[in-house]
Write an enzyme that holds these catalytic residues in place. Structure first.
Site, short mmCIF file in Angstrom:
data_model
loop_
_atom_site.label_atom_id
_atom_site.label_comp_id
_atom_site.label_asym_id
_atom_site.label_seq_id
_atom_site.Cartn_x
_atom_site.Cartn_y
_atom_site.Cartn_z
N ASP A 181 42.62 36.75 67.77
CA ASP A 181 43.17 37.77 68.65
C ASP A 181 43.46 37.10 69.99
O ASP A 181 42.67 36.26 70.44
CB ASP A 181 42.16 38.92 68.85
CG ASP A 181 42.82 40.20 69.34
OD1 ASP A 181 43.39 40.19 70.45
OD2 ASP A 181 42.74 41.22 68.63
N SER A 238 54.03 51.08 59.24
CA SER A 238 54.04 52.37 59.94
C SER A 238 54.94 53.34 59.21
O SER A 238 56.01 52.98 58.72
CB SER A 238 54.53 52.19 61.37
OG SER A 238 54.72 53.45 61.99
N TYR A 255 60.59 49.46 67.66
CA TYR A 255 59.26 49.33 67.07
C TYR A 255 59.31 49.56 65.57
O TYR A 255 58.83 48.75 64.77
CB TYR A 255 58.30 50.34 67.71
CG TYR A 255 57.07 50.61 66.88
CD1 TYR A 255 56.08 49.63 66.73
CD2 TYR A 255 56.90 51.82 66.21
CE1 TYR A 255 54.97 49.86 65.93
CE2 TYR A 255 55.79 52.07 65.43
CZ TYR A 255 54.83 51.08 65.29
OH TYR A 255 53.73 51.32 64.49
N LYS A 310 58.81 46.89 62.08
CA LYS A 310 57.94 47.10 60.92
C LYS A 310 58.74 47.02 59.62
O LYS A 310 58.31 46.38 58.64
CB LYS A 310 57.23 48.45 61.03
CG LYS A 310 56.24 48.56 62.16
CD LYS A 310 55.01 47.71 61.93
CE LYS A 310 53.92 47.98 62.94
NZ LYS A 310 52.69 47.21 62.70
#
Length: 330
Positions: A32, A118, A142, A146
């Protein structure tokens, strides 16, 4: 198995790590960059490497050092509004970062990939509830990142034999049953934490954007899926990949959803605090209803929601927020 969780210090990634850490069959490695994640959310004893998936050298070092058997990716940026204002940043982080991750997997002969996609890829579809086979029509950068990754994965399976599962869901919410970890975004844009900020005295009211939709109480209906249920789906998806060696995409939905007012009322009942609301104008592009059904995940993965009421979801979130009023900075 060694599982590499990319974005494992973030909201969903940390809950997945918590669930995996209770099972002896898995060894977990988290990477991360901590731009959105929190070190305090990572369970004790789990290997952590601070790295960005857009750093090819770091990925090569990590894959060589730990030799993971499977990869799960939660590194995507998630704000629709941000993606409209800065689409190039979203394509770089979400798409380019995933490409570099897949290249590292192929170089180091890692076969299994779980992608946190998503349900936003379906856009303003008129098919309600959204099924697993609804045609994707993304309407934001966005959502398009995806869907682009889903297409890249399909081509990668064809070219390199990579096996993957894409999990599509709308609103991840709630917190771990222990109350130790939960939702901490800056800035916070998700409905349930914003409502609970009113109960905590951190804001005066919650805004309702339109109360004249064709729904049971005039407010928008949305899916809310508990973060631990999402984590469980990822584990079941991994088991499926190993068992069947087949790629697949699954919706994770409630099939029914809840109105904004229902979420507010649940929070009032759970917290015992008044939560004033202010009705404002509709937001452009907000559909009246966005919910998905999860027939395929239930039948093939054996996935079933543990948190199947809005009250149980809000109660878990409240358990975290009332002891972490300022998030992990408490």
């Amino acid at each position: 198995m060694r599982i590499l969780i990319c974005g494992g210090a973030g909201y969903i990634g940390s809950h997945l790590a918590r669930e995996l850490s209770t099972q002896s069959a898995y060894e977990i490695i988290i990477i991360d960059n901590l731009s959105k994640g929190h070190l305090m959310s990572i369970p004790n004893g789990i290997i952590f490497e601070k790295a960005d998936v857009r750093d090819k050298k770091a990925l090569d070092r990590i894959f060589f050092k730990y030799k993971p058997d499977a990869v799960m990716n939660f590194c995507g940026s998630i704000s629709v509004g941000e993606s409209v204002n800065d689409p190039l940043e979203y394509y770089e982080n979400n798409v380019v970062g995933t490409i570099y991750l897949l290249q590292a997997m192929i170089k180091h002969n890692v076969k299994y990939f779980i992608f946190s996609s998503s349900a936003a890829i379906f856009g303003n579809t008129k098919e309600i509830p959204i099924t697993d086979d609804t045609q994707p029509e993304p309407i934001s950068p966005y959502a398009d990142t995806k869907f682009s990754i889903e297409k890249i994965l399909a081509w990668s399976e064809n070219a390199y034999g990579l096996k993957y599962v894409c999990l599509r869901y709308f609103n991840a919410c709630g917190a771990h049953e222990s109350g130790d970890i939960g939702e901490d975004h800056d800035p916070e844009t998700h409905l349930i934490p914003l409502i609970l900020q009113v109960a905590l005295g951190q804001r005066d009211s919650i805004s309702i954007f339109g109360d004249d939709y064709e729904t049971k109480d005039g407010t928008c209906v949305r899916d809310y899926i508990h973060v631990t249920d999402i984590a469980t789906a990822h584990i079941k998806a991994l088991d499926y990949l190993i068992r069947e060696n087949k790629s697949e995409s699954f919706n994770l939905g409630s099939g029914e959803g809840y109105t904004v007012k229902e979420v507010i009322n649940a929070a009032i009942n759970i917290t015992g605090h008044p939560i004033p609301d202010i009705v404002e104008a509709r937001r452009a592009g907000d559909p009246a209803i966005l919910i998905a059904e999860s027939t395929r995940a239930e039948q093939i993965l054996g996935w079933k929601r543990k948190y199947d009421t809005i009250e149980s979801i809000v109660a878990s979130a409240w358990k975290y927020h009332k002891t972490h009023a300022n998030g992990y900075d408490n």
